[in-house]
Enzyme design. Sequence first.
Site, PDB file in Angstrom:
ATOM      1  N   HIS A  84      36.468  45.527  35.407  1.00 51.48           N
ATOM      2  CA  HIS A  84      37.044  44.571  34.435  1.00 51.48           C
ATOM      3  C   HIS A  84      36.211  43.299  34.340  1.00 51.48           C
ATOM      4  CE1 HIS A  84      41.250  46.590  34.948  1.00 51.48           C
ATOM      5  NE2 HIS A  84      40.452  47.266  34.146  1.00 51.48           N
ATOM      6  N   CYS A 114      25.971  35.339  20.194  1.00 52.72           N
ATOM      7  CA  CYS A 114      24.623  35.875  20.493  1.00 52.72           C
ATOM      8  C   CYS A 114      24.655  36.644  21.820  1.00 52.72           C
ATOM      9  CB  CYS A 114      23.612  34.714  20.536  1.00 52.72           C
ATOM     10  SG  CYS A 114      23.711  33.696  22.020  1.00 52.72           S
TER      11      CYS A 114
HETATM   12  N1  APR Z   1      48.474  45.542  50.511  1.00 53.22           N
HETATM   13  C1  APR Z   1      48.552  46.638  49.709  1.00 53.22           C
HETATM   14  N2  APR Z   1      49.051  46.603  48.447  1.00 53.22           N
HETATM   15  C2  APR Z   1      49.493  45.413  48.006  1.00 53.22           C
HETATM   16  C3  APR Z   1      49.444  44.220  48.777  1.00 53.22           C
HETATM   17  C4  APR Z   1      48.912  44.331  50.087  1.00 53.22           C
HETATM   18  N3  APR Z   1      48.838  43.274  50.916  1.00 53.22           N
HETATM   19  N4  APR Z   1      49.980  43.207  48.042  1.00 53.22           N
HETATM   20  C5  APR Z   1      50.331  43.735  46.850  1.00 53.22           C
HETATM   21  N5  APR Z   1      50.052  45.051  46.825  1.00 53.22           N
HETATM   22  C6  APR Z   1      50.225  46.007  45.722  1.00 53.22           C
HETATM   23  C7  APR Z   1      51.470  45.818  44.897  1.00 53.22           C
HETATM   24  O1  APR Z   1      52.533  46.589  45.440  1.00 53.22           O
HETATM   25  C8  APR Z   1      51.031  46.342  43.533  1.00 53.22           C
HETATM   26  O2  APR Z   1      51.313  47.734  43.399  1.00 53.22           O
HETATM   27  O3  APR Z   1      49.144  45.773  44.837  1.00 53.22           O
HETATM   28  C9  APR Z   1      49.512  46.149  43.519  1.00 53.22           C
HETATM   29  C10 APR Z   1      49.052  45.089  42.567  1.00 53.22           C
HETATM   30  O4  APR Z   1      49.342  45.543  41.270  1.00 53.22           O
HETATM   31  P1  APR Z   1      48.997  44.613  40.023  1.00 53.22           P
HETATM   32  O5  APR Z   1      49.464  43.229  40.288  1.00 53.22           O
HETATM   33  O6  APR Z   1      49.490  45.327  38.801  1.00 53.22           O
HETATM   34  O7  APR Z   1      47.408  44.542  40.005  1.00 53.22           O
HETATM   35  P2  APR Z   1      46.395  45.651  39.476  1.00 53.22           P
HETATM   36  O8  APR Z   1      46.916  47.013  39.701  1.00 53.22           O
HETATM   37  O9  APR Z   1      45.074  45.309  40.060  1.00 53.22           O
HETATM   38  O10 APR Z   1      46.347  45.350  37.897  1.00 53.22           O
HETATM   39  C11 APR Z   1      45.414  46.082  37.140  1.00 53.22           C
HETATM   40  O11 APR Z   1      45.905  44.704  35.225  1.00 53.22           O
HETATM   41  O12 APR Z   1      46.367  42.565  34.502  1.00 53.22           O
HETATM   42  C12 APR Z   1      45.399  43.540  34.546  1.00 53.22           C
HETATM   43  O13 APR Z   1      43.096  43.243  34.503  1.00 53.22           O
HETATM   44  C13 APR Z   1      44.214  43.043  35.309  1.00 53.22           C
HETATM   45  O14 APR Z   1      42.807  44.240  36.848  1.00 53.22           O
HETATM   46  C14 APR Z   1      44.152  43.964  36.523  1.00 53.22           C
HETATM   47  C15 APR Z   1      44.877  45.202  36.042  1.00 53.22           C
END
Ligand code: APR
Length: 241
Positions: free
Chosen positions: A119, A130
Amino acid sequence: MIVQIQEVRKILKDTDKIVVLTGAGISAESGIPTFRSNNGLWEKFNLEELATPQGFYKNPRKVWQWYNERRKSILSAFPNKAHYKLAELESKKNFFYIITQNIDGLHQKAGSKKVIEFHGNIFREKCTKCSYKTYNEKIYEELPPICPKCNNLLRPDIVWFGENIPEDVYVQSYEIVEKAEVLLYIGTSAVVYPAAHFIEQSIYRGKIVIEINLEKTQYSDLVNFSLTGRASEIIESITKI
Ligand code: APR
């Protein structure tokens, strides 16, 4: 869980072709907020206003203010044990890649070399007109910043909702997932595509798929191992080779 940890540890020890898909959860323990879990960014901020091209062109100053704030918090963050353990594992394998959805650069700061920023990266920016592109860790005073080459708007070099992943990045990632024997996906809610497709691609191809998350995801019952807990603790346990 203990038995699962031991089985996964053996799989990671014996397998040479591993791909890891990471999400915001792996950086949560570095103090960087996630998007959809425990008071995540999209519960506090309006995604359409801040992470879409339409929102940017409607109010570039507001979007840059938000990214300035995120740059500040990411600059003060450090990789955590999970990032470091993955960098260590990379050094032991001939075929090991991280495809990260994160834009914080923490995998590279932890020493990982083969990182695909699916991303983009919050410190890369590009001209809206540009071909100018650059990397800097600047917190802009004058907003929105202007292209030094053609005086048009600069934007973060990040893939926003509604935008395509750069084709070369997508093709490279797809091919890596095809070649890998194991997919480990860590700290992602697995609801954003096409990144989440790599989980389906691996399941469909009959690869070993391992989930690490604090919570269950839509794929938990379809994968070989669904390890529930904090990324730093579980990764430390499964990489004790
Ligand atoms: N250890 C393991 N998992 C964790 C921890 C931790 N300490 N803390 C949070 N999580 C998990 C949560 O349970 C959740 O399922 O990480 C996940 C985070 O999910 P999101 O907040 O949705 O993030 P992500 O999956 O990276 O989002 C994908 O969405 O908004 C867009 O571009 C943005 O790259 C991002 C994409």
